[in-house]
Design an enzyme around this catalytic site. Structure first.
Site, PDB file in Angstrom:
ATOM      1  N   CYS A   2       0.816  -1.220   0.000  1.00 41.06           N
ATOM      2  CA  CYS A   2       0.000   0.000   0.000  1.00 41.06           C
ATOM      3  C   CYS A   2       0.849   1.269   0.000  1.00 41.06           C
ATOM      4  CB  CYS A   2      -0.924   0.061   1.196  1.00 41.06           C
ATOM      5  SG  CYS A   2      -2.111  -1.243   1.281  1.00 41.06           S
ATOM      6  N   ARG A  27       6.382  -1.007  -4.508  1.00 38.92           N
ATOM      7  CA  ARG A  27       6.053  -1.575  -3.199  1.00 38.92           C
ATOM      8  C   ARG A  27       5.123  -2.781  -3.310  1.00 38.92           C
ATOM      9  NH1 ARG A  27       6.758   2.731   0.725  1.00 38.92           N
ATOM     10  NH2 ARG A  27       5.131   1.918   2.047  1.00 38.92           N
ATOM     11  N   TRP A  73      -2.626  -3.081  -1.562  1.00 37.92           N
ATOM     12  CA  TRP A  73      -2.217  -4.492  -1.518  1.00 37.92           C
ATOM     13  C   TRP A  73      -3.203  -5.141  -0.558  1.00 37.92           C
ATOM     14  CZ3 TRP A  73      -0.323  -8.191   1.927  1.00 37.92           C
ATOM     15  CH2 TRP A  73       0.351  -9.270   1.353  1.00 37.92           C
ATOM     16  N   ASN A  99      -3.228   3.010   4.695  1.00 33.10           N
ATOM     17  CA  ASN A  99      -2.266   1.917   4.605  1.00 33.10           C
ATOM     18  C   ASN A  99      -2.148   1.348   6.020  1.00 33.10           C
ATOM     19  OD1 ASN A  99       0.037   0.372   4.433  1.00 33.10           O
ATOM     20  ND2 ASN A  99       1.428   2.073   4.003  1.00 33.10           N
ATOM     21  N   GLY A 100      -2.274   0.029   6.158  1.00 33.34           N
ATOM     22  CA  GLY A 100      -2.161  -0.581   7.486  1.00 33.34           C
ATOM     23  C   GLY A 100      -3.321  -1.529   7.738  1.00 33.34           C
ATOM     24  N   GLU A 477      18.259 -18.688  -0.809  1.00 30.41           N
ATOM     25  CA  GLU A 477      18.036 -17.411  -1.475  1.00 30.41           C
ATOM     26  C   GLU A 477      17.790 -17.622  -2.981  1.00 30.41           C
ATOM     27  OE1 GLU A 477      17.205 -14.631  -0.721  1.00 30.41           O
ATOM     28  OE2 GLU A 477      17.778 -13.323  -2.373  1.00 30.41           O
ATOM     29  N   LYS A 481      14.415 -16.486  -4.920  1.00 30.08           N
ATOM     30  CA  LYS A 481      14.426 -15.594  -6.089  1.00 30.08           C
ATOM     31  C   LYS A 481      13.613 -16.206  -7.214  1.00 30.08           C
ATOM     32  CE  LYS A 481      15.297 -12.670  -4.829  1.00 30.08           C
ATOM     33  NZ  LYS A 481      15.715 -12.178  -3.560  1.00 30.08           N
ATOM     34  N   GLU A 484       9.734 -16.494  -6.445  1.00 29.75           N
ATOM     35  CA  GLU A 484       8.946 -15.270  -6.310  1.00 29.75           C
ATOM     36  C   GLU A 484       8.718 -14.555  -7.629  1.00 29.75           C
ATOM     37  OE1 GLU A 484      10.568 -12.116  -3.815  1.00 29.75           O
ATOM     38  OE2 GLU A 484      12.582 -12.710  -4.319  1.00 29.75           O
ATOM     39  N   HIS A 500      16.636 -37.627   3.478  1.00 27.78           N
ATOM     40  CA  HIS A 500      15.712 -37.795   4.608  1.00 27.78           C
ATOM     41  C   HIS A 500      14.282 -37.398   4.236  1.00 27.78           C
ATOM     42  CE1 HIS A 500      19.069 -38.743   7.154  1.00 27.78           C
ATOM     43  NE2 HIS A 500      19.690 -37.662   6.713  1.00 27.78           N
ATOM     44  N   LYS A 595       6.984  -4.861  -1.767  1.00 29.87           N
ATOM     45  CA  LYS A 595       8.394  -4.577  -1.470  1.00 29.87           C
ATOM     46  C   LYS A 595       8.595  -4.288   0.007  1.00 29.87           C
ATOM     47  CE  LYS A 595      12.642  -3.713  -2.617  1.00 29.87           C
ATOM     48  NZ  LYS A 595      13.449  -4.888  -2.920  1.00 29.87           N
TER      49      LYS A 595
END
Ligand code: F6R
Length: 600
Positions: A2, A27, A73, A99-100, A477, A481, A484, A500, A595
């Site tokens: 947001c 964002r 968002w 926003n929130g 990582e 990447k 996403e 395992h 973001k």
């Protein structure tokens, strides 16, 4: 996550708001809207999808010198035009962007708004309806706004327009980021400075539980008891060109390419005139006085933290734990006697990490934040800050901030070790210089990584990344990447864990990327590669000069063994980028992601 913008001045606000929203696109969002106010009233435009979609419905003929805008968002209610902001009160007198997350919105609805028919599924609509309810009860608008804020529990950054008064934007903040930008006969509101660099570099920071009246010529900040607060502005040390793509097709590609520069810049920033790396002695002292370090972070920053733990323990010999913020805050482990907390966060705004920071500060512990954003919430609220100096990172998928985090952690480990008189076998400034050159070599080899993405991932539904030790952290990582931005399922595993359980997932042709940069586990990881290859996996080994073997697909340039994560991640970043590109994905703005994750 947001984004909010607002403008009040003498020019038409539409384009300023839309441009501001475009700067906040990074964002992450799923719908967007603006509301502008003129003599004829409020003109509301909102749309599901991109700002480009919103632009198509904004009426060019409407001009108005005050307005607010939002990228949403979704948290409460699915992404849709109805749930997009701005939201309006029942009589449409008040219009809000928020926003929130309002935690007590159900309760507020039951207590105050039983007879109001809500138009959306959002928690935000409760706020604007509540302002109107208090005005209907006889309060002035400012008092009604204040009453509303006092009733809210949760996080908010918000801006409110009153149809009856085009001379003010009512603004408030609690836990979600918000700034006021100052201009000559105009003022602006923005979730971050980047959105409004187009019109000003001068900003006022807002603290939690503050309420602000923004007019064309003035900004008045109050606390929730109505007490006026004085605050000095600051100049945002950002260049508009830092946030442009230039000739690059995507921010992510630009940011991958910037990594050698960022590493050199970090060395410069942390080096004294004698060429020694230095860190504020109070921070080093805090590390030395602690009996245990707790690194707290999310996502990519957590992966950098895993490497940080390894570097700090190996160089500075301080026991260190790494925790995922969202787990730590609800399931805190037994702490040592004298802990020091290290928060790693690119944005410095991540709500999950902040929740832990608030908790540990309440317990009286010290905290250090390592962040890319000076003045961010986590930086302000911790005792100490170390900056990443990576420049703004716009692509949702973090690349240069990750390598900057690892580099700054390596410097923290080295300086602390030296302060304790420990013998070191690494000349870090020199070795980081070698890393920067190696990164350049890897950036020049991008075509090879594009080929690997095409050879291994063109038709893949899932994929695996395996490694041991430091390589394992980089595998997590690399997998993050890839998943996403390309939406290919990707999992990172410690090489030894495969047998395992996860090995059951290996089928004919399953892509398995293996990292083999660590001397002490070179043979064991190769054994793990053989195990999956024997079950049909399509294996791709990245080794390092000096440890290479027949059949390796790519040999990384040699760097100091402790610093291998800085370079082995680069091919992973490129592979993810090209895999996403080949699949036609929106590389910089992957679906469902934000973001700056400012909600828990
Ligand atoms: C992934 C990514 C995220 C962030 C995470 C924490 O590419 O960027 O996993 O690392 O959301 O964000 P910060 O570092 O801002 O606290």
């Amino acid at each position: 996550m947001c984004g909010i913008v607002g403008y009040i001045g003498n020019n038409d606000s539409k384009e300023i708001l839309l441009k501001g929203l475009e700067k906040l696109e990074y964002r992450g969002y799923d719908s967007a809207g603006i509301a502008v106010l003129n003599e004829a009233g409020v003109h509301l435009f909102k749309e599901k999808g991109r700002i480009a979609d919103l632009r198509t419905i904004v009426d060019e003929k409407v001009t108005a010198t005050v307005g607010i805008g939002h990228t949403r968002w979704a948290t409460h209610g699915k992404p849709s035009k109805v749930n997009a902001h701005p939201h309006q009160s029942a009589s449409e007198r008040f219009t809000i962007v928020h926003n929130g997350v309002i935690e007590n919105y159900e309760q507020l609805k039951a207590e105050y708004l039983e007879h109001v028919t809500l138009k959306s599924d959002t928690d935000t609509e409760i706020i604007v309806q509540l302002v109107e309810k208090f005005v209907n009860d006889g309060y002035g608008v400012q008092e009604a706004f204040q009453q509303t804020l006092k009733a809210l529990k949760g996080s908010y950054a918000l801006a409110l327009l009153d149809r009856e008064n085009s001379d003010v934007i009512y603004v408030a903040k609690n836990k979600s980021p918000l700034l006021i930008g100052l201009g000559d006969s105009f003022n602006v509101v923005a979730s971050d400075a980047m959105a409004m660099l187009q019109v000003t570099k001068e900003f006022l920071e807002l603290m939690d539980q503050e309420m602000v009246l923004v007019t064309r010529d003035d900004v008045k900040i109050f606390n929730l008891d109505g007490k006026l607060i004085e605050r000095m502005p600051f100049i945002a040390e950002l260049d508009a060109s830092d946030i442009e793509k230039g000739t690059y097709p995507h921010y992510m590609l630009k940011e991958i390419d910037e990594q050698p520069f960022v590493i050199r810049k970090i060395v410069q920033e942390y080096q004294n005139d004698n060429g020694e790396l230095v860190i504020d002695p109070t921070i080093v002292e805090a590390l030395n006085e602690a009996d245990r370090l707790y690194i707290i972070a999310c996502g990519t920053s957590y992966h950098a933290g895993m490497i940080g733990k390894n570097l700090i323990e190996r160089l500075a010999k301080i026991p260190t734990e790494v925790h995922v913020s969202s787990e730590f805050s609800y399931n805190m482990p037994l702490l040592s006697e004298k802990p020091l907390f290290i928060f790693i966060s690119q944005s410095g705004e991540t709500a999950d990490s902040r929740a832990v920071l608030v908790q540990v500060k309440e317990m009286g512990h010290q905290a250090l934040t390592i962040t890319n954003v000076p003045g961010s919430t986590l930086s302000r609220e911790a005792d100490y800050t170390l900056l990443l100096h990576a420049g703004p990172e716009i692509a949702v998928a973090s690349t240069k901030a990750y390598t900057a985090q690892v580099a700054v952690l390596s410097i923290l480990a080295e300086v602390t070790a030296r302060s304790k008189g420990l013998a070191l076998d690494v000349d870090l400034p020199h070795e980081l210089g070698i890393v920067a050159s190696a990164m350049e070599e890897l950036c020049d080899a991008r075509d090879e990584f594009e080929q690997i993405a095409s050879d291994y991932l063109a038709f893949a539904r899932n994929s695996f990344f395996i490694g041991r030790g430091l390589d394992y952290a980089v595998c997590l990582e690399g997998a993050l990447k890839l998943k996403e931005i390309s939406y290919i399922q990707a999992e990172g595993f410690a090489g030894g864990e495969l047998k395992h359980g996860p090995i059951a997932l290996i089928e004919e042709g399953t892509p398995v990327f293996a990292l083999a940069t660590q001397e002490n586990v070179n043979l064991p990881i190769r054994g793990n590669v053989k195990e999956v290859a024997a079950r049909g996996a399509n294996t791709c080994i990245f080794s390092m000069k000096g440890r290479e073997m027949d059949g390796d697909r790519f040999i990384l340039p040699e760097v100091h063994e402790l610093l291998t994560p800085l370079i082995s991640v680069v091919p992973m970043q490129f592979i993810a980028y090209y895999a996403a590109l080949h699949r036609g994905c929106d590389v910089d703005k992957p679906r469902n992601l934000a973001k700056s994750v400012t909600v828990e």
